[in-house]
Motif scaffolding. Structure first.
Motif, PDB file in Angstrom:
ATOM      1  N   THR A   1      -4.232   4.322   2.394  1.00  0.00           N
ATOM      2  CA  THR A   1      -3.360   3.978   3.513  1.00  0.00           C
ATOM      3  C   THR A   1      -3.892   2.828   4.349  1.00  0.00           C
ATOM      4  O   THR A   1      -3.122   2.109   4.976  1.00  0.00           O
ATOM      5  CB  THR A   1      -3.154   5.192   4.429  1.00  0.00           C
ATOM      6  OG1 THR A   1      -4.433   5.652   4.902  1.00  0.00           O
ATOM      7  CG2 THR A   1      -2.455   6.316   3.692  1.00  0.00           C
ATOM      8  N   ILE A   2      -5.206   2.645   4.385  1.00  0.00           N
ATOM      9  CA  ILE A   2      -5.828   1.572   5.160  1.00  0.00           C
ATOM     10  C   ILE A   2      -6.803   0.829   4.246  1.00  0.00           C
ATOM     11  O   ILE A   2      -7.790   1.409   3.792  1.00  0.00           O
ATOM     12  CB  ILE A   2      -6.588   2.121   6.377  1.00  0.00           C
ATOM     13  CG1 ILE A   2      -5.656   2.961   7.260  1.00  0.00           C
ATOM     14  CG2 ILE A   2      -7.180   0.980   7.196  1.00  0.00           C
ATOM     15  CD1 ILE A   2      -6.345   3.603   8.442  1.00  0.00           C
ATOM     16  N   PRO A   3      -6.558  -0.456   3.957  1.00  0.00           N
ATOM     17  CA  PRO A   3      -7.395  -1.184   2.993  1.00  0.00           C
ATOM     18  C   PRO A   3      -8.676  -1.749   3.593  1.00  0.00           C
ATOM     19  O   PRO A   3      -9.165  -2.787   3.157  1.00  0.00           O
ATOM     20  CB  PRO A   3      -6.453  -2.297   2.528  1.00  0.00           C
ATOM     21  CG  PRO A   3      -5.607  -2.572   3.715  1.00  0.00           C
ATOM     22  CD  PRO A   3      -5.396  -1.237   4.396  1.00  0.00           C
ATOM     23  N   PHE A   4      -9.224  -1.088   4.594  1.00  0.00           N
ATOM     24  CA  PHE A   4     -10.449  -1.544   5.244  1.00  0.00           C
ATOM     25  C   PHE A   4     -11.384  -0.359   5.436  1.00  0.00           C
ATOM     26  O   PHE A   4     -10.942   0.779   5.578  1.00  0.00           O
ATOM     27  CB  PHE A   4     -10.164  -2.158   6.622  1.00  0.00           C
ATOM     28  CG  PHE A   4      -9.030  -3.133   6.658  1.00  0.00           C
ATOM     29  CD1 PHE A   4      -9.136  -4.366   6.030  1.00  0.00           C
ATOM     30  CD2 PHE A   4      -7.848  -2.825   7.320  1.00  0.00           C
ATOM     31  CE1 PHE A   4      -8.082  -5.267   6.063  1.00  0.00           C
ATOM     32  CE2 PHE A   4      -6.797  -3.713   7.358  1.00  0.00           C
ATOM     33  CZ  PHE A   4      -6.905  -4.945   6.725  1.00  0.00           C
TER      34      PHE A   4
ATOM     35  N   VAL B   1      -1.045   0.520   5.774  1.00  0.00           N
ATOM     36  CA  VAL B   1      -1.242  -0.895   6.081  1.00  0.00           C
ATOM     37  C   VAL B   1      -1.292  -1.688   4.785  1.00  0.00           C
ATOM     38  O   VAL B   1      -1.973  -1.294   3.828  1.00  0.00           O
ATOM     39  CB  VAL B   1      -2.542  -1.123   6.883  1.00  0.00           C
ATOM     40  CG1 VAL B   1      -2.905  -2.602   6.926  1.00  0.00           C
ATOM     41  CG2 VAL B   1      -2.409  -0.578   8.295  1.00  0.00           C
ATOM     42  N   ILE B   2      -0.571  -2.807   4.746  1.00  0.00           N
ATOM     43  CA  ILE B   2      -0.645  -3.754   3.633  1.00  0.00           C
ATOM     44  C   ILE B   2      -1.393  -4.978   4.143  1.00  0.00           C
ATOM     45  O   ILE B   2      -0.938  -5.644   5.088  1.00  0.00           O
ATOM     46  CB  ILE B   2       0.755  -4.153   3.135  1.00  0.00           C
ATOM     47  CG1 ILE B   2       1.528  -2.922   2.655  1.00  0.00           C
ATOM     48  CG2 ILE B   2       0.650  -5.188   2.011  1.00  0.00           C
ATOM     49  CD1 ILE B   2       2.979  -3.216   2.296  1.00  0.00           C
ATOM     50  N   ASP B   3      -2.543  -5.294   3.545  1.00  0.00           N
ATOM     51  CA  ASP B   3      -3.360  -6.415   3.987  1.00  0.00           C
ATOM     52  C   ASP B   3      -2.926  -7.693   3.282  1.00  0.00           C
ATOM     53  O   ASP B   3      -2.880  -7.753   2.048  1.00  0.00           O
ATOM     54  CB  ASP B   3      -4.835  -6.133   3.712  1.00  0.00           C
ATOM     55  CG  ASP B   3      -5.738  -7.264   4.183  1.00  0.00           C
ATOM     56  OD1 ASP B   3      -5.346  -7.976   5.127  1.00  0.00           O
ATOM     57  OD2 ASP B   3      -6.830  -7.426   3.604  1.00  0.00           O
ATOM     58  N   LEU B   4      -2.637  -8.738   4.062  1.00  0.00           N
ATOM     59  CA  LEU B   4      -2.193 -10.020   3.509  1.00  0.00           C
ATOM     60  C   LEU B   4      -3.243 -11.111   3.664  1.00  0.00           C
ATOM     61  O   LEU B   4      -2.932 -12.290   3.471  1.00  0.00           O
ATOM     62  CB  LEU B   4      -0.887 -10.460   4.184  1.00  0.00           C
ATOM     63  CG  LEU B   4       0.448  -9.902   3.661  1.00  0.00           C
ATOM     64  CD1 LEU B   4       0.674 -10.277   2.216  1.00  0.00           C
ATOM     65  CD2 LEU B   4       0.558  -8.419   3.866  1.00  0.00           C
ATOM     66  N   GLY B   5      -4.470 -10.747   4.022  1.00  0.00           N
ATOM     67  CA  GLY B   5      -5.522 -11.744   4.096  1.00  0.00           C
ATOM     68  C   GLY B   5      -5.670 -12.380   5.466  1.00  0.00           C
ATOM     69  O   GLY B   5      -5.177 -11.884   6.478  1.00  0.00           O
TER      70      GLY B   5
ATOM     71  N   VAL C   1      -2.787   3.620  12.143  1.00  0.00           N
ATOM     72  CA  VAL C   1      -2.572   4.639  11.106  1.00  0.00           C
ATOM     73  C   VAL C   1      -3.508   5.817  11.354  1.00  0.00           C
ATOM     74  O   VAL C   1      -4.716   5.647  11.431  1.00  0.00           O
ATOM     75  CB  VAL C   1      -2.818   4.055   9.698  1.00  0.00           C
ATOM     76  CG1 VAL C   1      -2.664   5.126   8.632  1.00  0.00           C
ATOM     77  CG2 VAL C   1      -1.864   2.890   9.414  1.00  0.00           C
ATOM     78  N   PRO C   2      -2.963   7.016  11.511  1.00  0.00           N
ATOM     79  CA  PRO C   2      -1.566   7.440  11.359  1.00  0.00           C
ATOM     80  C   PRO C   2      -0.778   7.500  12.664  1.00  0.00           C
ATOM     81  O   PRO C   2       0.340   8.028  12.691  1.00  0.00           O
ATOM     82  CB  PRO C   2      -1.714   8.845  10.790  1.00  0.00           C
ATOM     83  CG  PRO C   2      -2.936   9.370  11.485  1.00  0.00           C
ATOM     84  CD  PRO C   2      -3.867   8.200  11.633  1.00  0.00           C
ATOM     85  N   ALA C   3      -1.312   6.955  13.755  1.00  0.00           N
ATOM     86  CA  ALA C   3      -0.647   7.096  15.050  1.00  0.00           C
ATOM     87  C   ALA C   3       0.741   6.471  15.070  1.00  0.00           C
ATOM     88  O   ALA C   3       1.684   7.025  15.648  1.00  0.00           O
ATOM     89  CB  ALA C   3      -1.509   6.469  16.151  1.00  0.00           C
TER      90      ALA C   3
END
Length: 356
Positions: free
Chosen positions: A14-17, A196-200, A189-191
Protein backbone atom coordinates in the motif's frame (compact mmCIF):
# COMPACT_ATOMS: atom_id res chain seq x y z
CA UNK A 1 5.07 5.58 14.13
CA UNK A 2 7.95 3.29 15.06
CA UNK A 3 11.03 3.13 12.86
CA UNK A 4 11.23 -0.33 11.25
CA UNK A 5 14.15 -1.76 9.28
CA UNK A 6 11.79 -3.78 7.13
CA UNK A 7 8.24 -3.06 6.07
CA UNK A 8 5.50 -5.57 6.64
CA UNK A 9 4.05 -7.15 3.46
CA UNK A 10 0.82 -5.25 4.11
CA UNK A 11 2.54 -1.86 4.16
CA UNK A 12 4.71 -2.74 1.16
CA UNK A 13 1.62 -3.32 -0.96
CA UNK A 14 0.00 0.00 0.00
CA UNK A 15 2.94 2.37 0.60
CA UNK A 16 6.01 2.07 -1.68
CA UNK A 17 8.36 3.61 0.89
CA UNK A 18 10.09 2.47 4.07
CA UNK A 19 8.85 4.05 7.28
CA UNK A 20 10.12 7.55 8.08
CA UNK A 21 12.06 8.13 11.30
CA UNK A 22 10.08 8.27 14.53
CA UNK A 23 8.99 11.88 15.28
CA UNK A 24 11.17 13.68 17.79
CA UNK A 25 10.25 15.51 20.96
CA UNK A 26 8.04 17.92 19.04
CA UNK A 27 5.58 16.06 16.77
CA UNK A 28 4.81 17.77 13.47
CA UNK A 29 2.00 20.30 13.18
CA UNK A 30 -0.26 19.39 10.25
CA UNK A 31 -2.35 21.93 8.33
CA UNK A 32 -5.11 21.56 5.74
CA UNK A 33 -6.37 24.20 3.29
CA UNK A 34 -9.56 23.59 1.31
CA UNK A 35 -12.59 21.94 2.89
CA UNK A 36 -14.66 21.26 -0.22
CA UNK A 37 -16.53 18.09 -1.17
CA UNK A 38 -13.32 16.02 -0.93
CA UNK A 39 -11.17 18.11 1.37
CA UNK A 40 -13.63 18.16 4.24
CA UNK A 41 -13.63 14.37 4.57
CA UNK A 42 -9.86 14.08 4.12
CA UNK A 43 -9.20 16.72 6.77
CA UNK A 44 -11.69 15.09 9.11
CA UNK A 45 -10.08 11.68 8.71
CA UNK A 46 -6.60 13.09 9.21
CA UNK A 47 -7.68 14.90 12.37
CA UNK A 48 -9.44 11.81 13.73
CA UNK A 49 -6.59 9.44 12.97
CA UNK A 50 -3.87 11.42 14.73
CA UNK A 51 -5.71 13.32 17.47
CA UNK A 52 -3.94 11.33 20.19
CA UNK A 53 -0.49 11.55 18.54
CA UNK A 54 -0.26 15.00 16.95
CA UNK A 55 -1.38 18.54 17.79
CA UNK A 56 -4.89 19.49 16.58
CA UNK A 57 -5.13 19.78 12.80
CA UNK A 58 -4.93 23.45 11.78
CA UNK A 59 -7.50 24.12 9.03
CA UNK A 60 -8.29 27.00 6.71
CA UNK A 61 -11.11 27.43 4.21
CA UNK A 62 -12.29 30.38 2.14
CA UNK A 63 -15.69 30.21 3.85
CA UNK A 64 -15.04 29.88 7.57
CA UNK A 65 -18.36 28.07 8.09
CA UNK A 66 -16.81 24.85 6.76
CA UNK A 67 -13.97 25.12 9.26
CA UNK A 68 -16.44 25.81 12.05
CA UNK A 69 -18.48 22.78 11.01
CA UNK A 70 -15.41 20.54 11.24
CA UNK A 71 -14.49 21.98 14.62
CA UNK A 72 -18.02 21.37 15.89
CA UNK A 73 -17.93 17.79 14.60
CA UNK A 74 -14.55 16.79 16.06
CA UNK A 75 -13.91 19.21 18.90
CA UNK A 76 -10.98 21.40 19.90
CA UNK A 77 -8.79 18.40 20.78
CA UNK A 78 -8.71 17.42 17.08
CA UNK A 79 -9.17 20.67 15.11
CA UNK A 80 -8.02 24.27 15.34
CA UNK A 81 -9.09 27.02 12.90
CA UNK A 82 -6.36 29.17 11.33
CA UNK A 83 -7.11 32.88 11.20
CA UNK A 84 -5.15 33.30 7.98
CA UNK A 85 -3.13 31.50 5.33
CA UNK A 86 -0.07 33.10 6.90
CA UNK A 87 -0.77 31.36 10.19
CA UNK A 88 -1.10 28.04 8.36
CA UNK A 89 2.31 28.56 6.74
CA UNK A 90 4.21 29.76 9.78
CA UNK A 91 2.81 27.28 12.31
CA UNK A 92 2.62 24.08 10.25
CA UNK A 93 5.34 21.62 9.28
CA UNK A 94 3.21 19.80 6.69
CA UNK A 95 0.46 21.63 4.79
CA UNK A 96 -2.09 19.85 2.59
CA UNK A 97 -4.08 21.73 -0.05
CA UNK A 98 -7.14 20.50 -1.91
CA UNK A 99 -8.63 23.25 -4.05
CA UNK A 100 -11.12 23.74 -6.86
CA UNK A 101 -9.09 24.79 -9.88
CA UNK A 102 -5.72 26.01 -11.14
CA UNK A 103 -6.51 29.70 -10.58
CA UNK A 104 -7.37 29.11 -6.92
CA UNK A 105 -4.30 26.92 -6.44
CA UNK A 106 -2.09 29.64 -7.95
CA UNK A 107 -3.64 32.32 -5.75
CA UNK A 108 -3.26 30.28 -2.54
CA UNK A 109 0.36 29.35 -3.23
CA UNK A 110 1.23 32.95 -4.01
CA UNK A 111 -0.12 33.80 -0.56
CA UNK A 112 1.96 30.99 0.90
CA UNK A 113 5.05 32.44 -0.81
CA UNK A 114 4.38 35.87 0.68
CA UNK A 115 4.17 34.35 4.15
CA UNK A 116 7.38 32.38 3.60
CA UNK A 117 9.17 35.54 2.46
CA UNK A 118 8.05 37.40 5.56
CA UNK A 119 9.00 34.56 7.90
CA UNK A 120 11.56 32.24 6.26
CA UNK A 121 11.36 28.74 7.75
CA UNK A 122 14.21 27.48 9.91
CA UNK A 123 13.28 23.80 9.72
CA UNK A 124 11.90 21.22 7.28
CA UNK A 125 8.50 22.21 5.82
CA UNK A 126 6.42 20.25 3.27
CA UNK A 127 3.62 21.49 1.04
CA UNK A 128 1.37 18.75 -0.39
CA UNK A 129 -0.84 19.72 -3.34
CA UNK A 130 -3.78 17.30 -3.75
CA UNK A 131 -5.91 19.15 -6.32
CA UNK A 132 -6.38 18.21 -9.98
CA UNK A 133 -4.20 20.72 -11.84
CA UNK A 134 -2.43 20.94 -15.17
CA UNK A 135 1.02 19.31 -14.79
CA UNK A 136 3.05 22.39 -15.70
CA UNK A 137 1.45 24.30 -12.82
CA UNK A 138 3.00 21.77 -10.44
CA UNK A 139 6.39 22.61 -11.90
CA UNK A 140 5.71 26.32 -11.43
CA UNK A 141 4.75 25.78 -7.79
CA UNK A 142 7.84 23.68 -7.16
CA UNK A 143 10.08 26.42 -8.53
CA UNK A 144 8.24 29.03 -6.45
CA UNK A 145 8.61 27.12 -3.18
CA UNK A 146 12.15 25.83 -3.78
CA UNK A 147 13.44 29.39 -3.56
CA UNK A 148 12.81 29.28 0.21
CA UNK A 149 15.12 27.39 2.59
CA UNK A 150 13.98 24.05 4.02
CA UNK A 151 10.80 24.03 1.90
CA UNK A 152 9.80 20.94 -0.10
CA UNK A 153 6.88 20.28 -2.45
CA UNK A 154 4.94 17.10 -3.18
CA UNK A 155 2.10 16.59 -5.63
CA UNK A 156 -0.44 14.09 -4.36
CA UNK A 157 -3.71 14.08 -6.35
CA UNK A 158 -6.30 11.55 -5.29
CA UNK A 159 -8.59 9.14 -7.14
CA UNK A 160 -12.09 8.54 -5.83
CA UNK A 161 -15.45 10.23 -5.23
CA UNK A 162 -16.55 12.10 -2.07
CA UNK A 163 -17.83 8.79 -0.69
CA UNK A 164 -14.32 7.39 -1.10
CA UNK A 165 -12.93 10.38 0.77
CA UNK A 166 -15.51 9.82 3.49
CA UNK A 167 -14.61 6.12 3.81
CA UNK A 168 -10.84 6.68 3.37
CA UNK A 169 -10.65 4.36 0.35
CA UNK A 170 -8.94 6.82 -2.01
CA UNK A 171 -5.99 5.91 -4.22
CA UNK A 172 -3.21 8.48 -3.93
CA UNK A 173 -0.68 9.37 -6.63
CA UNK A 174 2.52 11.00 -5.41
CA UNK A 175 5.59 12.65 -6.91
CA UNK A 176 8.32 14.92 -5.59
CA UNK A 177 11.05 14.90 -2.94
CA UNK A 178 11.61 11.33 -1.70
CA UNK A 179 12.01 12.05 2.01
CA UNK A 180 8.91 14.25 1.95
CA UNK A 181 6.87 11.57 0.17
CA UNK A 182 7.77 9.14 2.94
CA UNK A 183 6.49 11.49 5.63
CA UNK A 184 3.32 12.26 3.72
CA UNK A 185 2.53 8.69 2.65
CA UNK A 186 2.46 7.35 6.20
CA UNK A 187 0.15 10.19 7.23
CA UNK A 188 -2.28 9.54 4.38
CA UNK A 189 -2.47 5.72 4.46
CA UNK A 190 -4.71 4.40 5.94
CA UNK A 191 -6.06 7.65 7.41
CA UNK A 192 -7.14 9.15 4.06
CA UNK A 193 -6.61 6.49 1.40
CA UNK A 194 -5.81 2.83 0.88
CA UNK A 195 -2.79 2.96 -1.45
CA UNK A 196 -0.02 5.24 -2.71
CA UNK A 197 1.30 5.10 -6.28
CA UNK A 198 4.82 6.56 -6.48
CA UNK A 199 5.61 8.50 -9.67
CA UNK A 200 9.17 9.50 -8.82
CA UNK A 201 10.81 12.86 -8.22
CA UNK A 202 9.30 14.92 -11.06
CA UNK A 203 6.36 16.77 -9.48
CA UNK A 204 4.55 16.94 -12.83
CA UNK A 205 4.13 13.16 -13.07
CA UNK A 206 1.43 12.64 -10.43
CA UNK A 207 -0.83 15.36 -11.91
CA UNK A 208 -0.30 13.75 -15.33
CA UNK A 209 -1.45 10.37 -14.05
CA UNK A 210 -4.42 12.07 -12.42
CA UNK A 211 -5.52 13.51 -15.77
CA UNK A 212 -5.02 10.15 -17.50
CA UNK A 213 -7.15 8.46 -14.87
CA UNK A 214 -9.86 11.09 -15.06
CA UNK A 215 -9.87 10.76 -18.85
CA UNK A 216 -10.55 7.04 -18.48
CA UNK A 217 -13.40 7.74 -16.04
CA UNK A 218 -14.84 10.36 -18.39
CA UNK A 219 -14.84 8.03 -21.35
CA UNK A 220 -16.45 5.35 -19.21
CA UNK A 221 -19.18 7.76 -18.12
CA UNK A 222 -19.90 8.85 -21.68
CA UNK A 223 -20.22 5.25 -22.90
CA UNK A 224 -22.35 4.40 -19.87
CA UNK A 225 -24.66 7.33 -20.61
CA UNK A 226 -25.05 6.34 -24.26
CA UNK A 227 -25.67 2.69 -23.37
CA UNK A 228 -28.28 3.42 -20.72
CA UNK A 229 -30.08 5.77 -23.10
CA UNK A 230 -30.11 3.14 -25.85
CA UNK A 231 -31.49 0.66 -23.34
CA UNK A 232 -34.35 3.03 -22.57
CA UNK A 233 -35.14 3.79 -26.22
CA UNK A 234 -35.00 0.13 -27.24
CA UNK A 235 -37.65 -0.87 -24.72
CA UNK A 236 -35.20 -2.88 -22.61
CA UNK A 237 -35.05 -0.17 -19.97
CA UNK A 238 -32.04 1.59 -18.49
CA UNK A 239 -32.44 -0.26 -15.19
CA UNK A 240 -32.05 -3.61 -16.94
CA UNK A 241 -28.92 -2.39 -18.72
CA UNK A 242 -27.57 -1.10 -15.42
CA UNK A 243 -28.25 -4.48 -13.79
CA UNK A 244 -26.24 -6.09 -16.60
CA UNK A 245 -23.36 -3.68 -15.98
CA UNK A 246 -23.29 -4.71 -12.32
CA UNK A 247 -23.13 -8.37 -13.35
CA UNK A 248 -20.47 -8.28 -16.06
CA UNK A 249 -18.48 -5.08 -15.37
CA UNK A 250 -18.93 -4.33 -11.66
CA UNK A 251 -16.21 -1.67 -11.44
CA UNK A 252 -16.90 0.74 -8.56
CA UNK A 253 -16.99 3.76 -10.87
CA UNK A 254 -19.43 2.20 -13.32
CA UNK A 255 -21.70 1.07 -10.49
CA UNK A 256 -21.62 4.42 -8.70
CA UNK A 257 -22.13 6.66 -11.72
CA UNK A 258 -24.61 4.27 -13.29
CA UNK A 259 -26.69 4.50 -10.14
CA UNK A 260 -26.65 8.30 -10.37
CA UNK A 261 -27.73 8.24 -14.00
CA UNK A 262 -30.48 5.64 -13.62
CA UNK A 263 -31.96 7.36 -10.57
CA UNK A 264 -31.43 10.96 -11.76
CA UNK A 265 -29.20 11.76 -8.77
CA UNK A 266 -27.63 14.86 -10.27
CA UNK A 267 -27.15 17.04 -7.20
CA UNK A 268 -23.65 18.44 -7.63
CA UNK A 269 -23.46 19.69 -4.06
CA UNK A 270 -23.01 16.09 -2.90
CA UNK A 271 -21.17 14.82 -5.98
CA UNK A 272 -18.56 16.09 -8.43
CA UNK A 273 -19.77 19.44 -9.76
CA UNK A 274 -19.96 19.62 -13.53
CA UNK A 275 -17.69 22.67 -13.75
CA UNK A 276 -14.94 20.55 -12.22
CA UNK A 277 -15.55 17.87 -14.84
CA UNK A 278 -15.36 20.41 -17.65
CA UNK A 279 -12.15 21.86 -16.19
CA UNK A 280 -10.59 18.39 -16.09
CA UNK A 281 -11.78 17.61 -19.63
CA UNK A 282 -10.15 20.82 -20.88
CA UNK A 283 -6.89 19.85 -19.16
CA UNK A 284 -6.93 16.35 -20.66
CA UNK A 285 -7.70 17.65 -24.16
CA UNK A 286 -4.85 20.16 -23.85
CA UNK A 287 -2.45 17.45 -22.69
CA UNK A 288 -3.48 15.08 -25.49
CA UNK A 289 -3.03 17.85 -28.07
CA UNK A 290 0.41 18.79 -26.76
CA UNK A 291 1.50 15.14 -26.87
CA UNK A 292 -0.17 14.41 -30.26
CA UNK A 293 -2.22 11.66 -28.65
CA UNK A 294 -5.91 11.97 -29.65
CA UNK A 295 -8.54 11.03 -27.07
CA UNK A 296 -11.88 11.12 -28.94
CA UNK A 297 -13.69 9.58 -25.97
CA UNK A 298 -12.75 12.61 -23.88
CA UNK A 299 -13.77 14.93 -26.74
CA UNK A 300 -17.22 13.30 -26.73
CA UNK A 301 -17.42 13.54 -22.96
CA UNK A 302 -16.53 17.24 -23.11
CA UNK A 303 -19.37 17.78 -25.59
CA UNK A 304 -21.77 15.93 -23.28
CA UNK A 305 -20.70 17.94 -20.23
CA UNK A 306 -21.04 21.26 -22.06
CA UNK A 307 -24.48 20.24 -23.35
CA UNK A 308 -25.69 19.23 -19.90
CA UNK A 309 -24.43 22.48 -18.40
CA UNK A 310 -26.13 24.53 -21.13
CA UNK A 311 -29.46 22.76 -20.52
CA UNK A 312 -29.13 23.29 -16.77
CA UNK A 313 -28.24 26.98 -17.14
CA UNK A 314 -31.31 27.48 -19.34
CA UNK A 315 -33.40 25.93 -16.59
CA UNK A 316 -31.78 28.22 -14.01
CA UNK A 317 -32.70 31.26 -16.11
CA UNK A 318 -36.26 29.98 -16.37
CA UNK A 319 -36.39 29.18 -12.65
CA UNK A 320 -37.24 25.54 -13.30
CA UNK A 321 -33.99 23.87 -12.16
CA UNK A 322 -34.12 21.07 -9.59
CA UNK A 323 -30.53 21.53 -8.42
CA UNK A 324 -28.43 24.68 -8.12
CA UNK A 325 -25.32 22.68 -9.09
CA UNK A 326 -25.35 19.54 -11.18
CA UNK A 327 -23.07 16.51 -10.88
CA UNK A 328 -20.94 15.52 -13.87
CA UNK A 329 -22.92 12.27 -14.23
CA UNK A 330 -25.64 14.55 -15.64
CA UNK A 331 -23.76 14.38 -18.95
CA UNK A 332 -26.33 11.70 -19.79
CA UNK A 333 -28.65 14.65 -20.50
CA UNK A 334 -26.84 15.08 -23.83
CA UNK A 335 -27.59 11.50 -24.92
CA UNK A 336 -31.16 11.71 -23.68
CA UNK A 337 -31.94 14.93 -25.52
CA UNK A 338 -30.36 13.60 -28.72
CA UNK A 339 -32.67 10.58 -28.38
CA UNK A 340 -35.75 12.71 -27.75
CA UNK A 341 -35.94 12.07 -23.99
CA UNK A 342 -36.15 14.38 -20.99
CA UNK A 343 -32.62 15.48 -20.01
CA UNK A 344 -32.74 15.18 -16.22
CA UNK A 345 -35.89 13.19 -15.47
CA UNK A 346 -35.85 9.66 -16.86
CA UNK A 347 -39.44 9.10 -15.69
CA UNK A 348 -40.77 11.56 -18.24
CA UNK A 349 -41.12 10.93 -21.93
CA UNK A 350 -40.78 7.16 -22.00
CA UNK A 351 -42.29 4.21 -20.27
CA UNK A 352 -40.80 0.78 -20.85
CA UNK A 353 -43.52 -1.82 -21.23
CA UNK A 354 -42.55 -5.47 -21.11
CA UNK A 355 -44.03 -7.66 -23.82
CA UNK A 356 -44.48 -10.90 -21.91
Amino acid sequence: MANNLLQSPTHASTIPFSRPPTPGVHPPQIGFCGLGAMGYFMARNLANSFKSQLPPLLVHNRTVAKSQKLLAELGASAVKIADSLGQLVTECDIIFTNLGNDAVVTSIYNEFAKALAQSPPTKYKIFVEMSTVYPTLAGDLDRLLSSFPHVHFVTSPIFGPPLGADKATLVIAMSGDYRSKKEVAFLLVPAVGRKVIDLGGNVEKAPTLKLIGNGMIMGMNELLAETLTLGEKSGIGQQTVYDLVKEIMPAPGLVAYGNRMVNDLFDGSVGFAIDGGIKDANHIRRLSAELNCPMPAVDNTHRGLITARAIHQAQVLAGTQQWDIIDWSSLIASSRVAAGLNPFDSKKGTCVVRED
